[in-house]
Design an enzyme around this catalytic site. Structure first.
Site, short mmCIF file in Angstrom:
data_model
loop_
_atom_site.label_atom_id
_atom_site.label_comp_id
_atom_site.label_asym_id
_atom_site.label_seq_id
_atom_site.Cartn_x
_atom_site.Cartn_y
_atom_site.Cartn_z
N ARG A 128 -9.58 -34.14 -13.67
CA ARG A 128 -9.49 -32.93 -12.87
C ARG A 128 -9.49 -31.72 -13.78
O ARG A 128 -8.75 -31.66 -14.75
CB ARG A 128 -8.17 -32.91 -12.08
CG ARG A 128 -8.07 -33.95 -11.04
CD ARG A 128 -7.00 -33.66 -10.04
NE ARG A 128 -5.74 -33.18 -10.60
CZ ARG A 128 -4.71 -32.83 -9.86
NH1 ARG A 128 -4.79 -32.87 -8.56
NH2 ARG A 128 -3.58 -32.43 -10.40
N THR A 132 -9.22 -25.45 -11.64
CA THR A 132 -9.81 -25.51 -10.28
C THR A 132 -9.35 -26.75 -9.51
O THR A 132 -9.48 -26.80 -8.29
CB THR A 132 -11.35 -25.57 -10.37
OG1 THR A 132 -11.70 -26.80 -11.03
CG2 THR A 132 -11.91 -24.38 -11.15
N ASP A 224 2.33 -37.25 -13.98
CA ASP A 224 0.94 -37.52 -14.38
C ASP A 224 0.82 -39.00 -14.73
O ASP A 224 1.31 -39.46 -15.76
CB ASP A 224 0.58 -36.65 -15.59
CG ASP A 224 -0.91 -36.72 -15.89
OD1 ASP A 224 -1.43 -37.85 -16.03
OD2 ASP A 224 -1.55 -35.67 -15.97
N ASP A 227 -0.88 -39.95 -18.15
CA ASP A 227 -0.02 -39.67 -19.30
C ASP A 227 1.14 -40.67 -19.38
O ASP A 227 1.54 -41.08 -20.47
CB ASP A 227 0.53 -38.24 -19.22
CG ASP A 227 -0.51 -37.21 -19.63
OD1 ASP A 227 -1.47 -37.58 -20.33
OD2 ASP A 227 -0.37 -36.03 -19.23
C1 PRP Z 1 -5.42 -38.09 -11.87
C2 PRP Z 1 -5.36 -39.35 -11.04
C3 PRP Z 1 -6.55 -39.20 -10.14
C4 PRP Z 1 -6.58 -37.70 -9.89
C5 PRP Z 1 -5.99 -37.44 -8.54
O1 PRP Z 1 -6.32 -38.21 -12.87
O2 PRP Z 1 -5.36 -40.52 -11.81
O3 PRP Z 1 -7.76 -39.65 -10.73
O4 PRP Z 1 -5.79 -37.10 -10.92
O5 PRP Z 1 -6.09 -36.10 -8.24
P1 PRP Z 1 -7.04 -35.56 -7.09
O6 PRP Z 1 -6.81 -36.41 -5.90
O7 PRP Z 1 -6.54 -34.13 -6.90
O8 PRP Z 1 -8.45 -35.58 -7.57
P2 PRP Z 1 -6.48 -37.08 -14.00
O9 PRP Z 1 -7.51 -36.08 -13.62
O10 PRP Z 1 -5.14 -36.53 -14.36
O11 PRP Z 1 -7.10 -37.88 -15.21
P3 PRP Z 1 -6.46 -39.05 -16.09
O12 PRP Z 1 -6.41 -40.28 -15.22
O13 PRP Z 1 -7.44 -39.19 -17.20
O14 PRP Z 1 -5.11 -38.63 -16.55
N1 URA Z 2 -2.72 -36.74 -10.90
C1 URA Z 2 -1.57 -37.34 -11.27
O1 URA Z 2 -1.55 -38.13 -12.22
N2 URA Z 2 -0.46 -37.04 -10.58
C2 URA Z 2 -0.45 -36.19 -9.56
O2 URA Z 2 0.61 -35.95 -8.96
C3 URA Z 2 -1.66 -35.58 -9.19
C4 URA Z 2 -2.78 -35.87 -9.88
#
Ligand code: PRP
Ligand code: URA
Length: 233
Positions: A128, A132, A224, A227
């Site tokens: 994400r 945005t 997160d 993370d």
């Molecule tokens: C997180 C999560 C989803 C997304 C959800 O990933 O694992 O993929 O955010 O958010 P959304 O419904 O608003 O799209 P992130 O973008 O943090 O990436 P990561 O898994 O690499 O940490």
């Molecule tokens: N991605 C995450 O990992 N946690 C949240 O709460 C939203 C997006």
């Protein structure tokens, strides 16, 4: 199994509250099994270590896989027991693919594969944009015959729904007909966005939380997920 002493969430926290829905979610299954809810409470706690977090994501993924494979077709077979012949059932050789949304979805793959060891694994890379909150696609590698497979798309978090919606649209473009989305925590807006964007997908989640904060994180959520799984923050 972790003991209840491991749970640091307060009993009267907002976790138990289920928000009012704007529509009947007949394409949503909430896993309300006590073992799942117990594990989810530990997963949410900010005191849970990365290792334990990973273990719990895997364990919960097994339960999610159990629900998501409930409608696998069966065929009748006969088996010779030590006593007599028995009329039995066997999985009809349905082809399944597990597709994690990177990174956090990776944490759910091992648990899913315990139930469907013959499944193929595809990967969709998406993150994400922090300002945005829109999904940015950066990687895709799917089994060649993905169009013929039943896909279980996995990602622990369904927040705005942007990442899952983009992933589902990508899979549909590849010709995938059956898609199930398995998440662990969902926000109502995420569920509504996914259901509105795709008329067939079924969503599995262990909780529907209250909503999102200004950074589009799920509240109360679990932080997160990527993370916490990989210890990157
Ligand atoms: C997180 C999560 C989803 C997304 C959800 O990933 O694992 O993929 O955010 O958010 P959304 O419904 O608003 O799209 P992130 O973008 O943090 O990436 P990561 O898994 O690499 O940490
Ligand atoms: N991605 C995450 O990992 N946690 C949240 O709460 C939203 C997006």
């Amino acid at each position: 199994m972790p003991s209840s002493q491991d749970i640091r969430c307060t009993p009267n926290s907002t976790i138990e509250k289920v928000p009012k829905m704007t529509q009947a979610y007949d394409r949503v299954t909430v896993l309300d099994h006590p073992l799942v809810q117990h594990k989810l409470s530990i997963l949410r706690s900010s005191e849970t270590s990365s290792k334990k977090f990973r273990d719990l994501i895997k364990e919960i993924a097994i339960f999610e896989g159990y629900e998501a494979t409930r409608d696998l077709p069966l065929v009748d077979i006969e088996v010779q027991t030590p006593i007599a012949r028995a009329a039995c059932k066997s999985i009809k050789g349905k082809k399944v693919a597990i597709v994690p949304i990177l990174r956090a979805g990776l944490g759910m793959v091992e648990g899913m594969l315990e139930l469907t060891p013959a499944a193929r694994v595809g990967h969709l890379g998406m993150y994400r944009n922090e300002e945005t909150h829109e999904p940015v696609e950066y990687y895709a590698k799917l089994p060649e015959d993905i169009a013929e497979r039943d896909v279980i798309l996995v990602d622990p978090m369904l927040a705005t729904g942007g990442s899952a919606t983009a992933a589902i649209a990508y899979l549909r473009k590849q010709g995938v007909k059956s898609i199930k989305l398995a998440v662990i925590v969902a926000a109502p807006i995420g569920i509504e966005t996914v259901l509105a964007a795709d008329q067939k997908v079924h969503v599995y989640t262990c909780a529907i939380d209250e909503g999102l904060n200004d950074d589009a994180y799920i509240v109360p959520g679990l932080g997160d997920a990527g993370d916490r799984i990989f210890g990157t923050k």
